[in-house]
Design a protein around this motif. Structure first.
Motif, mmCIF file in Angstrom:
data_model
loop_
_atom_site.group_PDB
_atom_site.id
_atom_site.type_symbol
_atom_site.label_atom_id
_atom_site.label_comp_id
_atom_site.label_asym_id
_atom_site.label_seq_id
_atom_site.Cartn_x
_atom_site.Cartn_y
_atom_site.Cartn_z
ATOM 1 N N ALA A 56 49.024 47.814 37.265
ATOM 2 C CA ALA A 56 49.437 46.495 36.761
ATOM 3 C C ALA A 56 48.808 45.430 37.643
ATOM 4 C CB ALA A 56 50.962 46.359 36.790
ATOM 5 N N TYR A 57 48.434 44.327 37.038
ATOM 6 C CA TYR A 57 47.909 43.184 37.798
ATOM 7 C C TYR A 57 48.684 41.949 37.369
ATOM 8 C CZ TYR A 57 44.823 39.866 40.013
ATOM 9 O OH TYR A 57 44.321 38.875 40.826
ATOM 10 N N VAL A 58 49.129 41.168 38.357
ATOM 11 C CA VAL A 58 49.904 39.961 38.083
ATOM 12 C C VAL A 58 49.082 38.763 38.535
ATOM 13 C CG1 VAL A 58 52.119 38.801 38.370
ATOM 14 C CG2 VAL A 58 51.991 41.308 38.607
ATOM 15 N N GLY A 59 48.755 37.876 37.579
ATOM 16 C CA GLY A 59 47.921 36.728 37.895
ATOM 17 C C GLY A 59 48.412 35.448 37.254
ATOM 18 N N ASP A 60 47.726 34.351 37.615
ATOM 19 C CA ASP A 60 48.112 33.039 37.093
ATOM 20 C C ASP A 60 46.930 32.181 36.668
ATOM 21 O OD1 ASP A 60 47.281 32.583 39.834
ATOM 22 O OD2 ASP A 60 48.109 30.558 39.585
ATOM 23 N N ASP A 61 45.714 32.540 37.099
ATOM 24 C CA ASP A 61 44.586 31.644 36.843
ATOM 25 C C ASP A 61 43.377 32.445 36.341
ATOM 26 O OD1 ASP A 61 43.181 29.259 36.650
ATOM 27 O OD2 ASP A 61 43.588 28.650 38.712
ATOM 28 N N VAL A 62 42.373 31.738 35.885
ATOM 29 C CA VAL A 62 41.225 32.388 35.246
ATOM 30 C C VAL A 62 40.483 33.335 36.185
ATOM 31 C CG1 VAL A 62 40.948 30.632 33.466
ATOM 32 C CG2 VAL A 62 39.771 30.363 35.669
ATOM 33 N N ILE A 63 40.556 33.124 37.485
ATOM 34 C CA ILE A 63 39.904 34.036 38.437
ATOM 35 C C ILE A 63 40.504 35.440 38.347
ATOM 36 C CG2 ILE A 63 41.400 33.449 40.377
ATOM 37 C CD1 ILE A 63 38.943 33.721 42.227
ATOM 38 N N ASP A 64 41.699 35.548 37.790
ATOM 39 C CA ASP A 64 42.381 36.836 37.667
ATOM 40 C C ASP A 64 41.978 37.607 36.406
ATOM 41 O OD1 ASP A 64 44.005 36.453 40.031
ATOM 42 O OD2 ASP A 64 45.118 34.964 38.861
ATOM 43 N N LEU A 65 41.392 36.949 35.449
ATOM 44 C CA LEU A 65 41.090 37.581 34.159
ATOM 45 C C LEU A 65 40.192 38.818 34.233
ATOM 46 C CD1 LEU A 65 40.772 34.444 31.866
ATOM 47 C CD2 LEU A 65 42.545 36.220 31.791
ATOM 48 N N PRO A 66 39.116 38.821 35.055
ATOM 49 C CA PRO A 66 38.267 40.024 35.061
ATOM 50 C C PRO A 66 39.020 41.305 35.418
ATOM 51 C CG PRO A 66 37.105 38.191 36.066
ATOM 52 C CD PRO A 66 38.535 37.729 35.855
ATOM 53 N N VAL A 67 39.987 41.227 36.323
ATOM 54 C CA VAL A 67 40.773 42.426 36.656
ATOM 55 C C VAL A 67 41.858 42.645 35.605
ATOM 56 C CG1 VAL A 67 42.262 43.550 38.353
ATOM 57 C CG2 VAL A 67 40.272 42.246 39.124
ATOM 58 N N MET A 68 42.491 41.578 35.161
ATOM 59 C CA MET A 68 43.551 41.734 34.148
ATOM 60 C C MET A 68 43.036 42.454 32.908
ATOM 61 S SD MET A 68 45.585 38.082 34.402
ATOM 62 C CE MET A 68 46.839 38.539 33.209
ATOM 63 N N ARG A 69 41.768 42.233 32.570
ATOM 64 C CA ARG A 69 41.208 42.849 31.357
ATOM 65 C C ARG A 69 40.863 44.331 31.550
ATOM 66 N NH1 ARG A 69 39.360 39.808 27.308
ATOM 67 N NH2 ARG A 69 37.425 40.976 27.150
ATOM 68 N N GLN A 70 40.988 44.826 32.792
ATOM 69 C CA GLN A 70 40.655 46.233 33.058
ATOM 70 C C GLN A 70 41.880 47.117 33.277
ATOM 71 O OE1 GLN A 70 37.554 46.868 36.001
ATOM 72 N NE2 GLN A 70 36.702 44.857 35.590
#
Length: 174
Positions: free
Chosen positions: A106-120
């Motif tokens: 699981a990945y917990v993020g808040d901003d666009v810099i987090d998207l590359p990992v969130m999508r994996q």
């Protein structure tokens, strides 16, 4: 909700961003450039309880701050990656070192810099006050804002999905 609980039930590693997830995103600096952050103690306790159930916790953040190392040492978090402008590099190293399938992360993020990992990962989580694009790519959104209980929300959800939540609470209800 059953799909969310199914995703949470298989999680072996939760990766948190720091600014905007474990903090409210505000940065305090003194006149010498020393940085200060405000962490939520309930988030920290949730992270400790989740680790007690065998789920690993990691930090991948774009900034560098000694405060983050200090806080994570206090919580027993062993996997801390700071200064990661491309978070995918640390993510790949982490899942290789721990020999994990990305679907078990699981990945917990808040901003666009987090998207590359969130999508994996298998379970992408956005905090309540995340950027709209991050919310669009998340499987689940926390009820709480970043730095205000969002980490606790995800820790409790995973413990509930894995059947460990009542055992964790039993320590306090005896």
């Amino acid at each position: 909700m059953q799909d969310i609980l199914a995703k949470a039930a298989r999680i072996k590693l939760v990766i948190f961003d720091v600014d905007g997830v474990l903090t409210d995103g505000g940065l305090f600096m003194d006149h010498q450039g020393h940085e200060y952050k405000k962490f939520n103690s309930r988030d920290g306790h949730g992270m400790k309880m989740l680790q007690e159930t065998g789920v690993e916790i990691a930090i991948i953040t774009g900034r560098n701050s000694p405060v983050v190392n200090h806080r994570m040492n206090g919580l027993g978090v062993k996997h801390v990656y700071q200064g990661q402008q491309d978070k995918r590099v640390a993510f790949r190293q982490l899942i290789n070192d721990l020999q994990l399938d990305p679907r078990d992360v699981a990945y917990v993020g808040d901003d666009v810099i987090d998207l590359p990992v969130m999508r994996q990962v298998g379970f992408a989580v956005a905090v309540q006050d995340a950027h709209v694009l991050v919310k669009q790519h998340a499987h689940w959104q926390t009820p709480s804002r970043g730095g205000c209980g969002a980490a606790r929300d995800i820790c409790e959800l995973i413990m509930e999905a894995q059947g460990n939540w009542q055992a964790q609470l039993a320590h306090y209800l005896e």
